[in-house]
Design an enzyme around this catalytic site. Structure first.
Site, short mmCIF file in Angstrom:
data_model
loop_
_atom_site.label_atom_id
_atom_site.label_comp_id
_atom_site.label_asym_id
_atom_site.label_seq_id
_atom_site.Cartn_x
_atom_site.Cartn_y
_atom_site.Cartn_z
N LYS A 22 0.81 -1.32 0.04
CA LYS A 22 -0.10 -0.14 -0.05
C LYS A 22 0.79 1.17 0.04
CE LYS A 22 -1.89 1.69 3.80
NZ LYS A 22 -1.74 3.11 4.09
N ARG A 93 -4.25 10.50 4.25
CA ARG A 93 -3.06 11.51 4.48
C ARG A 93 -2.06 11.75 3.19
NH1 ARG A 93 -0.28 14.21 8.20
NH2 ARG A 93 2.25 14.05 8.08
N ASP A 117 -5.18 8.61 9.56
CA ASP A 117 -5.41 8.15 10.86
C ASP A 117 -5.00 9.14 11.83
OD1 ASP A 117 -5.85 5.74 9.66
OD2 ASP A 117 -3.99 5.00 9.85
#
Length: 428
Positions: A22, A93, A117
Site C-alpha cells: 500500500k 493522508r 489516521d
C-alpha cells in the site's frame, strides 16, 4: 456501512498471497503525474486508499483505466487542474504526495490539509522545508498552496526521516534543474519502489536503499510499466495472527529481504518462520515465549526508521505479546496516540500496563474474551481483528472502514484460513 462479527478461539491454517505494498502504491500513483506518457502500474492493492488516490488523479484531469486485477493504466497528458478536491484530501493522508509532482509538472499545487489516521501529531513541516529548498513558495493560510516558477536542485537535510517527505522531495527533484542531494532520507522498501519506478521512467537517482539520495534532474520523464513489491506490513500482520491463534500459515509472494527487521522482533517473542523462494511459512508449535535480554532483563520491541522495526506493526506486536509467556516492553516512539487502543485489549482480559503514550508493558499469556470494539486506525484495527480471533466468544468491530483502507480483501482472506468472520450491515 458494515461491521465485523467474529467468533474467536480457532487456529488459522492455510495459504494466502501477499498483496502489493500500500505504501508503495500511493506515491507511485502520484508519480504518474511526472510524465505525459502512459504509466502502467501492476500489483496495486484494491483497497480504499488506492481508490482515493486514483480518484484524485481523475479530478485533476487524468484518464484512469483498470486493465485487470491489480493493474491500472494512467494517462495524465490532459491534466487541467492543480487543485486537490477537499472531500478527497481529507480522506487520506497520502494526498500530500501530490504536492511534489504537481509543483514539478504544473508549477502549482493547492490542497487542504491531508486527513488520515488519528494516531497523534503528524507533521507536514518536513515536506514544506524540502520543497522550499528546491525553490517552491508555500502558503499555509487556508488550503496549502505550493507555487514555483522553476525548481532548482539543492543539498537538503531532512529534519526527520520522513517517508512521505522523502518521496515528495524525490518526485520534485527528478525534474528540477541540476543536482539534488537528500540527506537523512527514508529508505523503506516503499521508498525504494518509488525510486525504482522513477528510474524506469528515465530519472537519474543513486543511493537507492540508503539514507543519502543523489538526484540529477532531467528535463522530461517517459512512461513505464512497473510492478510494486509485496506489503511487508500485511505479511507481518498475518504472521502475528498465525502465531497468536496457535495456527500455521504460508504466505506467497514475499520479498525475503523485507523480513529481516521483522524476524528480529518476532524472534524476541519466540516466533520463527522459514522461507523457500518467495514463500514464507509459520509452522505449528511456535515457542511463544519471551526471550529475555542478558541478565534476565525484560526485552524491548521498539520501532525506528528502516531498517529498524516498522512502527505500523507495533500495534500488532502488542496483541501477539498477550499470548506469549513472559513480559515485554512495547515502545512506540513516533506517534503519541497509537498505543491508546490498549484499553480495549485490557477490557478483553489482556494484562497490559500503559506507562505513557509511547510505552506499554505486556505480560502473558492471558485469555481474551469477546467484546464490542471500535477501530481507531488501520493498524490498531487489524490488531483488534487479531485479538477477536484469539478471544473466547464473539466480538463485534465497528468503523472497519479504517481497517479496509489498508488490508485488501481481509474478510475473504481470513475466511480462506478458517476464521469465523462475517460482515454485518449497519443501519443508518
Amino acid at each position: 456501512m458494515h461491521k465485523y462479527r467474529i467468533e474467536g478461539g480457532i487456529p488459522i491454517r492455510g495459504t494466502i498471497a501477499a498483496s502489493g505494498n500500500k505504501n508503495a502504491a500511493l506515491p507511485c500513483i502520484a508519480a504518474a503525474l511526472l510524465t505525459e506518457d502512459v504509466v502502467i502500474l501492476r500489483n496495486i492493492p484494491e483497497i480504499e486508499d488506492t481508490g482515493v488516490m486514483l480518484l484524485i488523479l481523475q479530478a485533476l484531469g487524468a484518464s484512469v483505466e483498470k486493465l485487470g486485477e491489480h493493474e491500472w493504466k494512467i494517462d495524465t497528458s490532459s491534466i487541467h487542474s492543480s487543485d486537490i478536491p477537499a472531500e478527497l484530501s481529507k480522506k487520506i493522508r497520502a494526498s500530500i504526495l501530490f504536492a511534489g509532482p504537481l509543483v514539478a509538472r504544473t508549477g502549482k499545487a493547492v490542497m487542504p490539509p491531508p486527513g488520515g489516521d488519528v494516531i497523534g501529531r503528524r507533521r507536514v513541516d518536513t515536506h514544506f522545508l524540502a520543497l522550499e529548498e528546491l525553490g517552491a513558495r508555500i502558503e499555509v493560510q487556508g488550503p496549502f498552496t505550493f507555487t514555483a516558477n522553476k525548481l532548482v536542485g539543492a543539498d537538503i537535510f531532512l529534519d526527520e526521516t520522513s517517508v512521505t517527505a522523502t518521496e515528495n522531495a524525490v518526485m520534485a527533484a527528478v525534474l528540477a534543474e541540476g543536482k539534488t542531494i537528500i540527506n537523512n532520507a527514508a529508505s523503506e522498501p516503499h521508498v525504494q519502489d518509488l525510486c525504482n519506478m522513477l528510474a524506469s521512467m528515465g530519472a537519474k537517482i543513486s543511493g537507492i536503499g540508503s539514507n543519502i539520495l543523489t538526484i540529477e534532474g532531467v528535463k522530461k520523464l517517459h512512461g513505464t510499466d512497473f510492478a510494486i513489491g509485496p506489503d511487508f506490513m500485511e505479511i507481518g500482520s498475518y504472521i502475528g495472527l498465525a502465531a497468536a491463534t496457535k495456527g500455521s500459515i504460508t504466505i506467497t509472494g514475499v520479498n525475503p529481504k523485507d523480513m529481516r527487521p521483522l524476524r528480529v522482533a518476532f524472534g524476541k517473542l519466540g516466533i520463527r518462520w522459514t522461507i523457500e523462494g518467495d514463500a514464507l511459512t509459520v509452522s505449528l508449535g511456535q515457542e511463544m515465549k519471551v526471550n529475555s535480554d542478558l541478565g534476565g532483563m525484560i526485552p524491548k520491541i521498539d520501532d525506528s526508521p528502516w531498517p529498524g522495526f516498522p512502527p505500523d506493526l507495533t500495534s500488532i506486536m502488542t496483541v501477539v505479546a498477550t499470548q506469549v509467556e513472559g513480559t515485554v516492553l512495547i515502545f512506540e516512539k513516533m506517534f503519541e496516540s497509537r498505543m491508546f487502543f490498549v484499553d480495549k485489549l485490557i477490557s478483553m482480559g489482556a494484562r497490559i500496563t500503559l506507562c505513557d503514550p509511547h510505552r506499554a508493558v505486556v505480560s502473558g499469556p492471558c485469555t481474551l474474551h469477546g467484546d464490542k470494539l471500535v477501530s481507531p486506525d488501520v493498524r490498531a484495527g487489524m490488531a483488534m481483528v487479531i485479538a477477536a480471533l484469539i478471544a473466547h466468544g464473539e466480538s463485534e468491530i465497528s468503523n472497519v472502514y479504517q481497517i479496509e483502507r489498508g488490508y485488501e480483501n481481509l474478510v475473504e482472506k481470513l475466511r480462506s484460513l478458517g476464521a469465523r468472520i462475517e460482515q454485518v450491515e449497519i443501519e443508518d
